[in-house]
Write an enzyme that holds these catalytic residues in place. Structure first.
Site, PDB file in Angstrom:
ATOM      1  N   CYS A  23       1.011  -1.173   0.009  1.00 19.65           N
ATOM      2  CA  CYS A  23      -0.210   0.003   0.049  1.00 19.65           C
ATOM      3  C   CYS A  23       0.750   1.344   0.017  1.00 19.65           C
ATOM      4  O   CYS A  23       0.425   2.134  -0.847  1.00 19.65           O
ATOM      5  CB  CYS A  23      -1.086   0.051   1.135  1.00 19.65           C
TER       6      CYS A  23
ATOM      7  N   HIS B 230      -2.319   0.698   7.045  1.00 17.93           N
ATOM      8  CA  HIS B 230      -2.864   0.630   5.653  1.00 17.93           C
ATOM      9  C   HIS B 230      -2.990   2.137   5.417  1.00 17.93           C
ATOM     10  O   HIS B 230      -3.251   2.837   5.995  1.00 17.93           O
ATOM     11  CB  HIS B 230      -3.856  -0.171   5.798  1.00 17.93           C
TER      12      HIS B 230
ATOM     13  N   HIS C 107      -5.754   1.672  -3.324  1.00 20.43           N
ATOM     14  CA  HIS C 107      -4.656   1.068  -2.392  1.00 20.43           C
ATOM     15  C   HIS C 107      -4.428  -0.360  -2.810  1.00 20.43           C
ATOM     16  O   HIS C 107      -4.871  -0.987  -3.861  1.00 20.43           O
ATOM     17  CB  HIS C 107      -5.401   0.879  -0.837  1.00 20.43           C
TER      18      HIS C 107
END
Length: 195
Positions: A95, A148, A165
Site C-alpha cells: 500500500c 494501511h 490501495h
C-alpha cells in the site's frame, strides 16, 4: 525506484534542497496562475472561456489540480498489480509502495511507510475529503495503530468516496471509503497538497 526504499528524503541533484509536496504544488499553482493572467491580458477572450469550459467536464464541476490528476492516473495504472510486501513495481507492491511510486510521477518523495506517510500533510476531516488526500487505516476496529494507506481518487457524494490501495488479497484496487468494513478501521486522513 530506489528512493522509495528509504524513509529519508532523497534529492535528485547534489545540493538541491528538499521541497514538500505542498511547496512543489504551490510553485506549479503560481506558475499556472501567472500563465492565466498573461493569457487574459493578451486580449484573447477565447482562452479564458475555453478554460472555463474545460472545468465543467471534470467531476464535481471543478478542475482537478494537474499534480493530483497525475498522481491518481499513475496509481490507477497499477490496478490489478498483485500485493507484495515491500514491493514498488508492477511485479508486486504494498500500500505505501503504491503511493510512494505514484507520487514519484510528480517528483515528490513520500516517506516509505504508511505510518510515516500519515504525517505528510495536514489533517483533513472525512467530510472535507478531496481527490489526492491520503486515508489511513488500522488492522481492526480496536487497533489505532496505522497499518494501511490509500489515496482518494473520486468524491461523488457523502456516501461514496473512492480510494485506491494495495489490498493483500486483491492487489491494487479501488474501494468505497464509506463501506462498513473501511469505516470500522478508518483512523485519519491527510492532505499532502495545499488547497
Amino acid at each position: 525506484m530506489a528512493s522509495c526504499q528509504s524513509a529519508k528524503p532523497t534529492f535528485s541533484k547534489r545540493g538541491e534542497t528538499y521541497k514538500s509536496a505542498r511547496e512543489i504544488a504551490e510553485e506549479k499553482r503560481q506558475a499556472r496562475k501567472q500563465a492565466r493572467m498573461a493569457a487574459r491580458s493578451g486580449g484573447k477572450g477565447k482562452v479564458a472561456s475555453k478554460d472555463r469550459t474545460s472545468r465543467t467536464n471534470v467531476p464535481n464541476a471543478r478542475r482537478l489540480d494537474e499534480n493530483v490528476a497525475t498522481v491518481i492516473q499513475t496509481a490507477r495504472s497499477y490496478t490489478g498489480t498483485p500485493y507484495k510486501w515491500g514491493g514498488t513495481t508492477r511485479v508486486g507492491m504494498d500500500c505505501s509502495g503504491l503511493l510512494c511510486t505514484s507520487f514519484q510521477s510528480i517528483n515528490v518523495n513520500l516517506p516509505r511507510t504508511s505510518e510515516e506517510q500519515s504525517r505528510f500533510g495536514k489533517a483533513v476531516k472525512p467530510r472535507e475529503l478531496k481527490e489526492g488526500d491520503l486515508v489511513f487505516f488500522g488492522a481492526n476496529k480496536y487497533n489505532r495503530e496505522i497499518t494501511h494507506v490509500g489515496m482518494v481518487t473520486e468524491v461523488n457524494n457523502d456516501n461514496e468516496v473512492k480510494f485506491i490501495h494495495a489490498s493483500t488479497s486483491l492487489g491494487v484496487i479501488e474501494n468505497n471509503l464509506y463501506s462498513d468494513y473501511w469505516q470500522k478501521i478508518f483512523i485519519k486522513a491527510v492532505r499532502p497538497f495545499d488547497d
